[in-house]
Scaffold this motif. Structure first.
Motif, short mmCIF file in Angstrom:
data_model
loop_
_atom_site.label_atom_id
_atom_site.label_comp_id
_atom_site.label_asym_id
_atom_site.label_seq_id
_atom_site.Cartn_x
_atom_site.Cartn_y
_atom_site.Cartn_z
N LEU A 122 0.84 -1.20 0.00
CA LEU A 122 0.00 0.00 0.00
C LEU A 122 0.88 1.25 0.00
O LEU A 122 1.96 1.25 0.57
CB LEU A 122 -0.91 0.02 1.23
CG LEU A 122 -1.84 -1.18 1.38
CD1 LEU A 122 -2.62 -1.08 2.70
CD2 LEU A 122 -2.81 -1.28 0.22
N LEU A 123 0.39 2.31 -0.64
CA LEU A 123 1.19 3.54 -0.72
C LEU A 123 0.62 4.68 0.12
O LEU A 123 1.25 5.71 0.26
CB LEU A 123 1.30 4.00 -2.18
CG LEU A 123 2.29 3.23 -3.05
CD1 LEU A 123 2.31 3.79 -4.44
CD2 LEU A 123 3.69 3.28 -2.45
N ASN A 124 -0.57 4.51 0.64
CA ASN A 124 -1.21 5.62 1.32
C ASN A 124 -1.54 5.35 2.79
O ASN A 124 -2.49 5.89 3.32
CB ASN A 124 -2.48 6.03 0.56
CG ASN A 124 -2.16 6.91 -0.63
OD1 ASN A 124 -1.65 8.01 -0.47
ND2 ASN A 124 -2.42 6.41 -1.83
N GLY A 125 -0.75 4.51 3.41
CA GLY A 125 -0.98 4.28 4.83
C GLY A 125 -1.45 2.87 5.13
O GLY A 125 -1.73 2.10 4.23
N PRO A 126 -1.53 2.56 6.43
CA PRO A 126 -1.82 1.19 6.87
C PRO A 126 -3.26 0.77 6.62
O PRO A 126 -4.18 1.57 6.75
CB PRO A 126 -1.54 1.24 8.38
CG PRO A 126 -1.75 2.66 8.76
CD PRO A 126 -1.37 3.49 7.58
N ASP B 127 -4.12 1.22 -4.41
CA ASP B 127 -4.74 1.03 -3.10
C ASP B 127 -6.11 1.73 -3.09
O ASP B 127 -6.46 2.42 -4.03
CB ASP B 127 -3.78 1.49 -1.98
CG ASP B 127 -3.50 2.98 -2.02
OD1 ASP B 127 -4.36 3.76 -2.46
OD2 ASP B 127 -2.39 3.38 -1.61
N ILE B 129 -7.33 4.31 -1.73
CA ILE B 129 -7.34 5.77 -1.90
C ILE B 129 -7.15 6.12 -3.38
O ILE B 129 -7.84 6.97 -3.94
CB ILE B 129 -6.27 6.41 -1.00
CG1 ILE B 129 -6.78 6.34 0.45
CG2 ILE B 129 -5.94 7.83 -1.43
CD1 ILE B 129 -5.77 6.66 1.51
N GLN B 130 -6.27 5.40 -4.01
CA GLN B 130 -6.03 5.62 -5.45
C GLN B 130 -7.24 5.16 -6.27
O GLN B 130 -7.59 5.78 -7.27
CB GLN B 130 -4.76 4.88 -5.86
CG GLN B 130 -3.53 5.41 -5.12
CD GLN B 130 -2.32 4.51 -5.24
OE1 GLN B 130 -2.44 3.31 -5.47
NE2 GLN B 130 -1.14 5.08 -5.05
N ASP B 167 -4.36 0.09 14.32
CA ASP B 167 -3.27 0.98 14.76
C ASP B 167 -2.52 1.51 13.55
O ASP B 167 -2.68 1.00 12.46
CB ASP B 167 -2.32 0.18 15.67
CG ASP B 167 -2.98 -0.16 16.99
OD1 ASP B 167 -3.66 0.71 17.54
OD2 ASP B 167 -2.82 -1.30 17.44
N LEU B 171 -3.24 7.63 13.30
CA LEU B 171 -3.21 7.62 11.83
C LEU B 171 -4.58 7.31 11.24
O LEU B 171 -4.81 7.53 10.06
CB LEU B 171 -2.22 6.56 11.34
CG LEU B 171 -0.90 7.05 10.76
CD1 LEU B 171 -0.15 5.92 10.10
CD2 LEU B 171 -1.13 8.16 9.76
N ARG B 172 -5.47 6.79 12.07
CA ARG B 172 -6.78 6.36 11.55
C ARG B 172 -7.58 7.53 11.01
O ARG B 172 -8.23 7.44 9.98
CB ARG B 172 -7.56 5.63 12.64
CG ARG B 172 -6.95 4.29 12.97
CD ARG B 172 -6.99 3.39 11.75
NE ARG B 172 -5.74 2.68 11.57
CZ ARG B 172 -5.44 1.98 10.48
NH1 ARG B 172 -6.30 1.90 9.48
NH2 ARG B 172 -4.28 1.39 10.36
N ARG B 175 -5.97 8.65 7.73
CA ARG B 175 -6.40 7.80 6.62
C ARG B 175 -7.80 8.20 6.15
O ARG B 175 -8.09 8.27 4.96
CB ARG B 175 -6.47 6.34 7.08
CG ARG B 175 -5.14 5.63 7.04
CD ARG B 175 -4.82 5.08 5.69
NE ARG B 175 -5.51 3.83 5.38
CZ ARG B 175 -5.39 3.22 4.22
NH1 ARG B 175 -4.64 3.72 3.27
NH2 ARG B 175 -6.03 2.10 3.99
N LYS B 178 -7.65 11.30 4.15
CA LYS B 178 -7.12 11.03 2.81
C LYS B 178 -8.21 10.45 1.92
O LYS B 178 -8.30 10.79 0.73
CB LYS B 178 -5.93 10.07 2.90
CG LYS B 178 -4.68 10.70 3.51
CD LYS B 178 -3.52 9.73 3.57
CE LYS B 178 -2.85 9.57 2.23
NZ LYS B 178 -1.45 9.07 2.36
#
Ligand code: SF4
Ligand code: SF4
Lengths: 199, 303
Positions: A122-126, B127, B129-130, B167, B171-172, B175, B178
């Motif tokens: 993945l490139l945009n986070g976990p 991913d 988001i993309q 976790d 960061l959640r 994300r 984003k």
């Protein structure tokens, strides 16, 4: 063996923006064989950076070094002092466990590779399976994105995690097809090769 | 209206939305989906059709979505990044829209090693988001990612997932931001048992104003047994079940009833949270409980 191709100078100078003491670090293994990051290429890169800085009237001190193998800590330890003296290292090799994706994003991920260390690249986070620092695939394996998060935190660059990275090019990766010559100037010509066969 | 879907209408109207999950069968027949669709009709505004969940081969989410449409209920087609590259994804989005599907959920998908064909090669060309970026370009600019113009744009409501229980916690919300920036019109969350942590997450969401830029639909799972609770707590990555819930389930004389009650209580608390615009009920293999839960919550009489 890793096959590398140098990023273009424009992109590299963007990555170095605002830095004054740059250490260009090459490697005598894979990237030397494919003429992308050996001693010679390090010298060329360093010179190009100096010239560019001079032309643009910017202050920049560029030093050079090449180690036997950047992917092994033992070798890198030998240049610790030089690394500490600069304010950024421009590595022309793979300092990280590298998946050979061909379009390196380590400058965005705190030097930790999302391609090789995340089970889903993945490139945009976990993903939603990351828990207690472990990957959803195997509770023994560290989550690559947790490592990226920790590393960016140490570097004070958590802001990089807010930026959406658009779909990337896989063209230079394995699926790009068989090996080909990307730097004709260093390849042997047909005549040279024929001569070798005759010998 | 981006899609003209029923779900979009409900969300835009400000009514509290209800979605529910339907798991497709391991079968070349869509009868099982149709049966569940008939059973659940009227209990939710739209139904998620999972896409080879846990990497187990099942009737495709697109075919299952079409079966729902034919039964007169609205589908949310799930599409993982595990099994398709960007070319297949764009083709499938066009295909889905041509068949009348108006809601698509973009997700990364469980790793193939969760399933029973672990040796499969995964894709993750892009991913989630993309994937949202690509789909939004198709819908809003009428262009494929490659830049070709589309004769007809896909009219689709784009969704994404969020897991406040994974976790690193801080960061959640990043994300989620984003995903909203990439084009997520709605968000469905992982199942919520730990309400305190979810409340903290929603605080961060509101702080960033994300609840005003997307519709957050909170996920719930009705528990059927204490074992199910224990299993989720111990084995499912990215899931948090507080001891208190496990205890309640263990003590119950009628665990199913207790599970449904916990679910109703959870939904009540979620409805009271600012920024939560709906609830997503995932009663995998226990779909028949959904109408009862919705009724208990006073959320029946869907528009
Ligand atoms: S991003 Fe990872 S796989 Fe790609 S070149 Fe950099 S280290 Fe190698
Ligand atoms: S848990 Fe971490 S390493 Fe594993 S697939 Fe998810 S993001 Fe990647």
């Amino acid at each position: 063996m890793i096959i590398a191709e140098r990023k273009d100078l424009k992109q590299i100078t963007e990555m170095l923006e605002g830095r004054k003491r740059v250490l260009v670090a090459g490697c005598r293994s894979c990237v030397s064989i494919c003429h992308a990051g050996g001693e010679k290429e390090v010298a060329i890169m360093a010179e190009a950076l100096r010239l560019k800085a001079e032309r643009e009237g910017r202050e920049m001190e560029v030093s050079e070094v090449a180690v036997e193998r950047q992917c092994e800590k033992e070798w890198v330890r030998g240049i610790e002092r030089q690394v500490a003296a600069g304010d950024i290292v421009l590595s022309m090799a793979c300092v990280e466990k590298c998946g050979g994706c061909g379009d390196c994003v380590l400058h965005l991920t705190g030097g930790v590779c999302p391609i090789a260390r995340c089970a889903k690249s993945l490139l945009n986070g976990p993903c939603g399976g990351s828990q207690d620092g472990r990957c959803e695939v195997d509770r023994e394996t560290p989550c690559g994105w947790e490592q990226i998060y920790q590393s960016l935190g140490r570097l004070g660059r958590l802001d990089l995690l807010e930026v959406n990275i658009p779909p990337r090019s896989w063209l230079p990766s394995r699926s790009g097809g068989p090996r080909r010559t990307v730097r004709p100037s260093v390849a042997k010509g047909a005549e040279e090769r024929a001569a070798e066969v005759r010998r | 209206m981006r899609s003209g879907s029923n779900l979009e209408r409900v969300l835009e109207s400000g009514r509290f939305a209800v979605t529910a999950e339907i798991g497709p069968p391991r079968s070349a027949s869509s009868e099982a989906v149709r049966r569940k669709a008939r059973l659940l009709k009227g209990s939710a505004d739209a139904f998620n059709l999972t896409d080879n969940q846990t990497a187990i081969v099942r009737l495709s989410s697109m075919a299952s979505s079409v079966a729902c449409l034919q039964e007169g209920v609205e589908p949310v087609m799930q599409m993982t990044c595990r099994d398709r590259n960007r070319i297949a994804m764009q083709a499938d989005l066009l295909g889905a829209c041509s068949l009348g599907i108006r809601n698509v959920l973009c997700i990364s998908g469980d790793h193939q090693t969760f399933g029973n064909q672990k040796e499969a090669k995964n894709v993750w060309d892009i991913d989630p988001i993309q994937q949202l970026m690509v789909f939004r370009q198709m819908r809003d600019l009428g262009q494929t990612w490659g830049g070709d113009g589309l004769e007809e744009r896909p009219q689709v409501l784009l969704g994404a997932a969020a897991n406040p229980f994974a976790d690193p916690f801080e960061l959640r919300v990043v994300r989620l931001a984003k995903k909203v920036n990439a084009g997520a019109d709605f968000i469905q969350t992982q199942a919520i048992f730990d309400l305190d942590r979810f409340e903290r997450f929603m605080g961060m969401v509101r702080e960033r104003g994300l609840d005003r830029r997307t519709h957050i639909i909170a996920g719930v799972i009705p528990l059927r047994s204490a074992n199910a609770a224990r299993y989720m707590k111990a084995k499912v990555a990215g899931m948090r079940v507080p001891d208190e819930i496990v205890d309640r389930m263990s003590r119950a004389t009628d665990p199913k009833k207790e599970g449904a009650r916990i679910c109703v209580e959870t939904i009540d608390r979620l409805r009271a949270m600012e920024g939560v615009h709906g609830v997503h009920i995932m009663a995998i293999g226990w779909e028949e409980i959904v109408p009862e839960i919705v009724r208990e919550c006073g959320l029946d009489h869907r528009p």
